[in-house]
Enzyme design. Sequence first.
Site, PDB file in Angstrom:
ATOM      1  N   LYS A  48       0.861  -1.188   0.000  1.00 10.01           N
ATOM      2  CA  LYS A  48       0.000   0.000   0.000  1.00 10.01           C
ATOM      3  C   LYS A  48       0.894   1.234   0.000  1.00 10.01           C
ATOM      4  CE  LYS A  48      -4.506   0.541   0.172  1.00 10.01           C
ATOM      5  NZ  LYS A  48      -5.486  -0.400  -0.375  1.00 10.01           N
ATOM      6  N   GLY A  54     -22.128   4.532   3.191  1.00  9.87           N
ATOM      7  CA  GLY A  54     -21.279   5.021   2.096  1.00  9.87           C
ATOM      8  C   GLY A  54     -22.080   5.049   0.817  1.00  9.87           C
ATOM      9  N   GLY A 111     -20.014   5.723  -2.256  1.00  8.16           N
ATOM     10  CA  GLY A 111     -18.904   5.991  -3.163  1.00  8.16           C
ATOM     11  C   GLY A 111     -18.745   4.854  -4.148  1.00  8.16           C
TER      12      GLY A 111
HETATM   13  P1  NAD Z   1     -15.141   6.535  -1.877  1.00  6.69           P
HETATM   14  O1  NAD Z   1     -14.271   7.647  -1.416  1.00  6.69           O
HETATM   15  O2  NAD Z   1     -15.484   6.422  -3.313  1.00  6.69           O
HETATM   16  O3  NAD Z   1     -16.523   6.562  -1.061  1.00  6.69           O
HETATM   17  C1  NAD Z   1     -16.575   6.644   0.321  1.00  6.69           C
HETATM   18  C2  NAD Z   1     -18.022   6.888   0.727  1.00  6.69           C
HETATM   19  O4  NAD Z   1     -18.102   6.835   2.149  1.00  6.69           O
HETATM   20  C3  NAD Z   1     -18.554   8.241   0.306  1.00  6.69           C
HETATM   21  O5  NAD Z   1     -19.887   8.130  -0.104  1.00  6.69           O
HETATM   22  C4  NAD Z   1     -18.483   9.062   1.593  1.00  6.69           C
HETATM   23  O6  NAD Z   1     -19.442  10.109   1.621  1.00  6.69           O
HETATM   24  C5  NAD Z   1     -18.813   7.994   2.604  1.00  6.69           C
HETATM   25  N1  NAD Z   1     -18.387   8.306   3.966  1.00  6.69           N
HETATM   26  C6  NAD Z   1     -17.203   8.751   4.394  1.00  6.69           C
HETATM   27  N2  NAD Z   1     -17.238   8.941   5.722  1.00  6.69           N
HETATM   28  C7  NAD Z   1     -18.479   8.595   6.135  1.00  6.69           C
HETATM   29  C8  NAD Z   1     -19.148   8.580   7.377  1.00  6.69           C
HETATM   30  N3  NAD Z   1     -18.545   8.956   8.499  1.00  6.69           N
HETATM   31  N4  NAD Z   1     -20.439   8.174   7.407  1.00  6.69           N
HETATM   32  C9  NAD Z   1     -21.083   7.791   6.282  1.00  6.69           C
HETATM   33  N5  NAD Z   1     -20.511   7.784   5.073  1.00  6.69           N
HETATM   34  C10 NAD Z   1     -19.221   8.182   5.012  1.00  6.69           C
HETATM   35  O7  NAD Z   1     -14.420   5.221  -1.349  1.00  6.69           O
HETATM   36  P2  NAD Z   1     -14.593   3.734  -1.897  1.00  6.69           P
HETATM   37  O8  NAD Z   1     -13.574   3.488  -2.936  1.00  6.69           O
HETATM   38  O9  NAD Z   1     -16.023   3.447  -2.158  1.00  6.69           O
HETATM   39  O10 NAD Z   1     -14.092   2.917  -0.623  1.00  6.69           O
HETATM   40  C11 NAD Z   1     -14.949   2.651   0.489  1.00  6.69           C
HETATM   41  C12 NAD Z   1     -14.275   1.613   1.374  1.00  6.69           C
HETATM   42  O11 NAD Z   1     -14.028   0.433   0.623  1.00  6.69           O
HETATM   43  C13 NAD Z   1     -12.903   2.015   1.941  1.00  6.69           C
HETATM   44  O12 NAD Z   1     -12.753   1.379   3.190  1.00  6.69           O
HETATM   45  C14 NAD Z   1     -11.939   1.400   0.942  1.00  6.69           C
HETATM   46  O13 NAD Z   1     -10.651   1.178   1.502  1.00  6.69           O
HETATM   47  C15 NAD Z   1     -12.654   0.087   0.661  1.00  6.69           C
HETATM   48  N6  NAD Z   1     -12.278  -0.559  -0.605  1.00  6.69           N
HETATM   49  C16 NAD Z   1     -12.413   0.082  -1.792  1.00  6.69           C
HETATM   50  C17 NAD Z   1     -12.106  -0.585  -2.973  1.00  6.69           C
HETATM   51  C18 NAD Z   1     -12.310   0.057  -4.318  1.00  6.69           C
HETATM   52  O14 NAD Z   1     -12.160  -0.643  -5.325  1.00  6.69           O
HETATM   53  N7  NAD Z   1     -12.700   1.318  -4.396  1.00  6.69           N
HETATM   54  C19 NAD Z   1     -11.610  -1.889  -2.923  1.00  6.69           C
HETATM   55  C20 NAD Z   1     -11.483  -2.527  -1.696  1.00  6.69           C
HETATM   56  C21 NAD Z   1     -11.826  -1.852  -0.532  1.00  6.69           C
END
Ligand code: NAD
Length: 428
Positions: free
Chosen positions: A106, A218, A220
């Site tokens: 990472k 979330g 995202g």
């Molecule tokens: P992102 O930044 O696209 O979305 C994050 C979402 O979480 C947003 O909608 C944000 O508003 C919301 N959020 C943040 N803080 C919050 C809170 N306190 N309460 C409610 N909502 C909140 O991120 P992502 O890529 O969707 O990643 C989300 C999680 O999944 C992270 O833990 C990331 O490490 C994990 N992850 C992502 C991927 C990937 O392919 N994107 C792969 C494996 C794991």
Amino acid sequence: MNTTTNAFKMAQQQFDHVAEQLQLDPHIREFLRWPMREFHFRIPVRMDSGDIRIFNGFRVQHNNARGPCKGGIRFHPSETIDTVRALATWMTWKCAVANIPLGGSKGGIIVDSATLTPSEKERLCRGFINQIWRNIGPRQDVPAPDVGTTPQMMSWMMDEYSKLAGQYTPGVITGKPVGGGGSQGRTEATGYGVIYNLREAMKTLKIDSAKCTAAIQGFGKVAQYAAIGFAELLKGKVMCVSYWDRNDRTSYTIGHPKGIDANFLKGITDQYGSIDKDKAKEAGYTINDGSAWMQKDVDVLIPAAIEGQINAETVHTISKKVRIIAEGANGPTTPEADEVLKSRGMFVIPDFLCNCGGVTVSYFESVQNDMNYYWPRKEVLERLDTKITAAFNSVYETSQQEKVYMRDAAYMVAIDRVVKAMQLRGWI
Ligand code: NAD
């Protein structure tokens, strides 16, 4: 920081718990509970104003016994070496449980990318590669996007690496845009992977997915496709999603009594996962505080936002109706809350199994880069489904055979594969 909030301590605690059960050799244990290698560097960047700003960056390579290291690069204002260590460690277990021939790593830079102009972002991305390029590569360590980084940034990084290496090297980085060496299906891979896992869990628990409701934290990259997949692939209803409102600097839960329309909400959500709540309200959605999603009377909870959300304080607010927790986020449940869930007999699909869809399609992307031949979306998603189904079943079978919690079973499968690779290579 205590053990519940320091992600690396949490990762070590989870590992120690299973290492104990496996009676893992103390030397192997000591090796695996720490990253193999860490790089700390400082990146000078000329800002648009003409001033120079210095950024701190990290790259942590946890283990490469099963193949080149793999892991995203986060741009985050409160990035710490411990968060990066934890995420690198989880990547090792994630790649092993997904059974893809990669190790774990990472990277991170302490920065809020929203404060940078596009040209400053580009110079920072190129600066990152200038610092680390000799220690990454398609056969060494392959970065990818993560929090605060985008496919465009991966393209700049790939370009900088290719210039330094003297040859076009798309396989040095994944998560690139389609048309620029990226793979079809990468955008939806993690969210759909959560859904493939859920489908398998429901089969084993004999639950009819079409009668199920879900609440998601979330909205995202992961949560949007988990929500779309829950409705389209499982025919269930997502009752609400929660998100962090960037303007109000607080979190909200947005729901609909008949179930949300995830495609509609996606259309009124910005690139950071922040929903336009006024437009949602106009369309008949209810707005509640950010903790409401966890208290919903639903069958499935999908934490897909940030770490530590299901903790000693919040775990008791989870409704008795909930049967499955599918961890889309990394580290959403603290060890203390995990003990409570275990005692309640909750079926948890642990994070590094549940969200391994993203890294699996990243692996497919490097395979396609190596071949210089690209698969259509349907083929990518079918291959993903096959991998996830096999991963889920190997963990579930272990949990049944060893009579252990799903998270412990996932660790058992992953640790066994990594230790075997280290033995085969003569390291131990
Ligand atoms: P992102 O930044 O696209 O979305 C994050 C979402 O979480 C947003 O909608 C944000 O508003 C919301 N959020 C943040 N803080 C919050 C809170 N306190 N309460 C409610 N909502 C909140 O991120 P992502 O890529 O969707 O990643 C989300 C999680 O999944 C992270 O833990 C990331 O490490 C994990 N992850 C992502 C991927 C990937 O392919 N994107 C792969 C494996 C794991």
